[in-house]
Scaffold this motif. Structure first.
Motif, PDB file in Angstrom:
ATOM      1  N   VAL A   1       2.889  -2.751 -10.323  1.00 18.43           N
ATOM      2  CA  VAL A   1       3.089  -1.343 -10.015  1.00 18.43           C
ATOM      3  C   VAL A   1       4.402  -0.870 -10.614  1.00 18.43           C
ATOM      4  O   VAL A   1       5.244  -1.685 -11.019  1.00 18.43           O
ATOM      5  CB  VAL A   1       3.086  -1.079  -8.494  1.00 18.43           C
ATOM      6  CG1 VAL A   1       1.719  -1.411  -7.888  1.00 18.43           C
ATOM      7  CG2 VAL A   1       4.200  -1.869  -7.811  1.00 18.43           C
ATOM      8  N   GLN A   2       4.585   0.436 -10.631  1.00 19.31           N
ATOM      9  CA  GLN A   2       5.809   1.027 -11.163  1.00 19.31           C
ATOM     10  C   GLN A   2       6.784   1.349 -10.025  1.00 19.31           C
ATOM     11  O   GLN A   2       6.363   1.529  -8.875  1.00 19.31           O
ATOM     12  CB  GLN A   2       5.476   2.293 -11.947  1.00 19.31           C
ATOM     13  CG  GLN A   2       4.678   2.013 -13.208  1.00 19.31           C
ATOM     14  CD  GLN A   2       4.493   3.260 -14.043  1.00 19.31           C
ATOM     15  OE1 GLN A   2       4.507   4.372 -13.540  1.00 19.31           O
ATOM     16  NE2 GLN A   2       4.334   3.074 -15.351  1.00 19.31           N
ATOM     17  N   ASP A  57       6.162   3.437  -6.562  1.00 21.53           N
ATOM     18  CA  ASP A  57       4.763   3.352  -6.144  1.00 21.53           C
ATOM     19  C   ASP A  57       4.633   2.739  -4.756  1.00 21.53           C
ATOM     20  O   ASP A  57       5.588   2.184  -4.198  1.00 21.53           O
ATOM     21  CB  ASP A  57       3.961   2.512  -7.137  1.00 21.53           C
ATOM     22  CG  ASP A  57       3.606   3.273  -8.395  1.00 21.53           C
ATOM     23  OD1 ASP A  57       3.054   2.644  -9.320  1.00 21.53           O
ATOM     24  OD2 ASP A  57       3.889   4.488  -8.455  1.00 21.53           O
ATOM     25  N   SER A  58       3.416   2.847  -4.229  1.00 21.45           N
ATOM     26  CA  SER A  58       3.083   2.224  -2.946  1.00 21.45           C
ATOM     27  C   SER A  58       2.009   1.175  -3.158  1.00 21.45           C
ATOM     28  O   SER A  58       1.232   1.246  -4.118  1.00 21.45           O
ATOM     29  CB  SER A  58       2.582   3.281  -1.952  1.00 21.45           C
ATOM     30  OG  SER A  58       3.581   4.239  -1.690  1.00 21.45           O
ATOM     31  N   LEU A  59       1.975   0.231  -2.245  1.00 20.83           N
ATOM     32  CA  LEU A  59       1.004  -0.855  -2.340  1.00 20.83           C
ATOM     33  C   LEU A  59       0.750  -1.381  -0.925  1.00 20.83           C
ATOM     34  O   LEU A  59       1.656  -1.399  -0.090  1.00 20.83           O
ATOM     35  CB  LEU A  59       1.550  -1.971  -3.224  1.00 20.83           C
ATOM     36  CG  LEU A  59       0.595  -3.037  -3.743  1.00 20.83           C
ATOM     37  CD1 LEU A  59      -0.468  -2.419  -4.639  1.00 20.83           C
ATOM     38  CD2 LEU A  59       1.384  -4.099  -4.500  1.00 20.83           C
ATOM     39  N   THR A 111       6.082   1.106   0.491  1.00 20.21           N
ATOM     40  CA  THR A 111       6.313   2.372  -0.190  1.00 20.21           C
ATOM     41  C   THR A 111       7.677   2.336  -0.879  1.00 20.21           C
ATOM     42  O   THR A 111       8.524   1.493  -0.565  1.00 20.21           O
ATOM     43  CB  THR A 111       6.273   3.554   0.786  1.00 20.21           C
ATOM     44  OG1 THR A 111       7.340   3.407   1.736  1.00 20.21           O
ATOM     45  CG2 THR A 111       4.947   3.614   1.530  1.00 20.21           C
ATOM     46  N   SER A 120       8.869  -0.817 -14.719  1.00 14.85           N
ATOM     47  CA  SER A 120       8.498   0.349 -15.505  1.00 14.85           C
ATOM     48  C   SER A 120       8.098  -0.069 -16.913  1.00 14.85           C
ATOM     49  O   SER A 120       7.738   0.780 -17.730  1.00 14.85           O
ATOM     50  CB  SER A 120       9.658   1.341 -15.542  1.00 14.85           C
ATOM     51  OG  SER A 120      10.826   0.722 -16.034  1.00 14.85           O
TER      52      SER A 120
END
Length: 127
Positions: free
Chosen positions: A12-13, A16-18, A84, A127
């Motif tokens: 993820v960047q 972001d959330s996961l 988050t 990123s």
């Protein structure tokens, strides 16, 4: 025998959330305290968060307070970690852990206090 099966994780960047999930089987789920730990590359395992058997008491590591939320679903025997505002320094392998001991805030962050562990899922923030 306790089994913990993880889901979620990935690349993820920043920002972001996961959501990570861990399904627990082989035990009376509601009697187990649950936790998430992470192990960044080249570092020791670190405490992320823990939740008591009743689901109403939680504890978090300083680096994730206000960004991560641990929750449990006793009906589905699952524990979740909502992440988050992810940062590159959150990059790590994340593990869920379970133990039948009572929930004491003084020791929930100690990985040696957990008898059962999931296999780990990798989260990469870049990123």
């Amino acid at each position: 025998q306790v089994q913990l099966v993880k889901s979620g994780g990935g690349f993820v960047q920043p920002g972001d959330s996961l959501r990570l999930s861990c399904a627990v089987s082989g035990v009376t789920f509601r009697t187990y305290r649950l936790a998430w730990f992470c192990q960044p590359p080249g570092k020791e395992r670190e405490f992320v968060g823990a939740i008591a058997q009743n689901g109403r008491i939680t504890s978090y590591g300083d680096s994730v307070k206000g960004r991560f939320t641990i929750s449990r679903d006793n009906a589905k025997s699952a524990v979740h970690l909502q992440m988050t505002g992810l940062k590159p320094e959150d990059t790590a392998v994340y593990y869920c852990a379970a133990d039948a001991a009572a929930f004491f805030p003084s020791d929930v962050g100690n990985p040696t206090k957990y008898a059962s562990w999931g296999q780990g899922t990798r989260v990469t923030v870049s990123s």
